[in-house]
Design a protein around this motif. Structure first.
Motif: not given
Length: 293
Positions: A7-10, A57-63, A80-86, A215-221
């Motif tokens: 999450l942080s790196e993304f 961004e540092q991964g310290r937030a909860r819920n 859309a793919d990046e949003r789902a990944h987030l 690069d943290h690129h995401v894409r669905g098939k």
């Protein structure tokens, strides 16, 4: 494959790619020591406090609420793919990890695969494992039966098999899409130990994979067009469509085809001939034309 680290790196990677003019905020201006928007600028665009976004961004937030995630996604201009990944990465980690069951291709999917006798088709699962294929796919892409089961994986074929660069004239695009597909899988299953092993082996074996993974690129098939350079039928440009299994969102059938009357369609007919049974006049059963791990 830690979810918090992903999450942080993304978030950092996606923030770094944006310029003030990309988000209509030329007023941000000023000299920048690093590329991209500053955290306080991104927080302002998302409508959250700088402290809260920093913790996220540092991964310290909860819920984190879906509304906040959507606001951050809007500020980062995620597709859309990046949003789902987030959203996947921001889910709370499960305390108990159940071992994933091996994926099994059901009889209906095998029957559909066998019916596609004239075009290459294969079924891909988690981690981009190739679970089943028909004969045209074996003839076009790789001799899957000769490979050990652990090596029947699209990412391994693309990055660790040198012949892939001959098969795919647009290898760089194929490599980028492959990593983007694998990243999406990692977001859905960050606790998968087999995926972690796969990413480790690919990182050690391929500098291209290491660069693309960062690069943290995401894409669905979904669908598209791909060029192949086959040693016996020559170059052919095929359309592909991805059809998800109704009972398993992590299982997809990839089908390649060409418009009737095109050179690619003729090449597919030649490919189907190469895939035909060796003994003429003795038709094989449909189930025999499909292979499975």
């Amino acid at each position: 494959m830690d979810r918090t680290q992903q999450l942080s790196e993304f978030l950092k990677t996606k923030r770094a790619r944006l310029r003030p003019q990309d988000v209509g905020a030329e007023s941000f201006g000023g000299q920048r020591r690093v590329p991209g928007l500053r955290r306080e600028e991104l927080a302002l665009l998302a409508g959250v406090s700088v402290d809260y976004y920093t913790r996220l961004e540092q991964g310290r937030a909860r819920n984190v609420s879906p509304d906040v995630l959507n606001a951050v996604a809007d500020a980062l201009l995620l597709d859309a793919d990046e949003r789902a990944h987030l959203h996947n990465l921001a889910k709370p980690a499960r305390t108990r990890r159940r071992p994933a069951r091996p994926q099994q291709v059901g009889p209906e999917m095998r029957q559909a695969l066998a019916a596609l006798a004239g075009v290459p088709a294969y079924i891909i699962g988690r981690r981009l494992d190739i679970l089943a294929w028909n004969e045209p796919a074996r003839t076009l892409i790789a001799d899957f039966p000769s490979l050990p089961a652990a090596e029947r994986n699209m990412a391994r074929l693309v990055f660790l098999d040198e012949s892939a660069k001959d098969l795919y004239p647009d290898w760089k695009a194929k490599a980028r899409d492959t990593v983007a597909n694998l990243r999406l899988d990692a977001g859905r299953h960050p606790d998968d130990p087999q995926l972690a092993v796969l990413v480790g082996e690919l990182s050690l074996g391929s500098a291209d994979f290491r660069r693309l993974w960062a690069d943290h690129h995401v894409r669905g098939k979904t669908r598209g067009r791909k060029r192949f350079a086959h040693p016996r039928v020559g170059e052919l440009e095929l359309d592909y469509v991805a059809m998800r299994a109704p009972d398993d969102p992590d299982m997809t059938m990839m089908i390649y085809s060409a418009p009737p009357g095109t050179e690619a369609a003729v090449s597919l007919q030649l490919l189907a001939g190469l895939s035909a049974p060796a003994t003429p006049g003795v038709p094989d059963r449909p189930a025999d034309r499909v292979r499975q791990m």
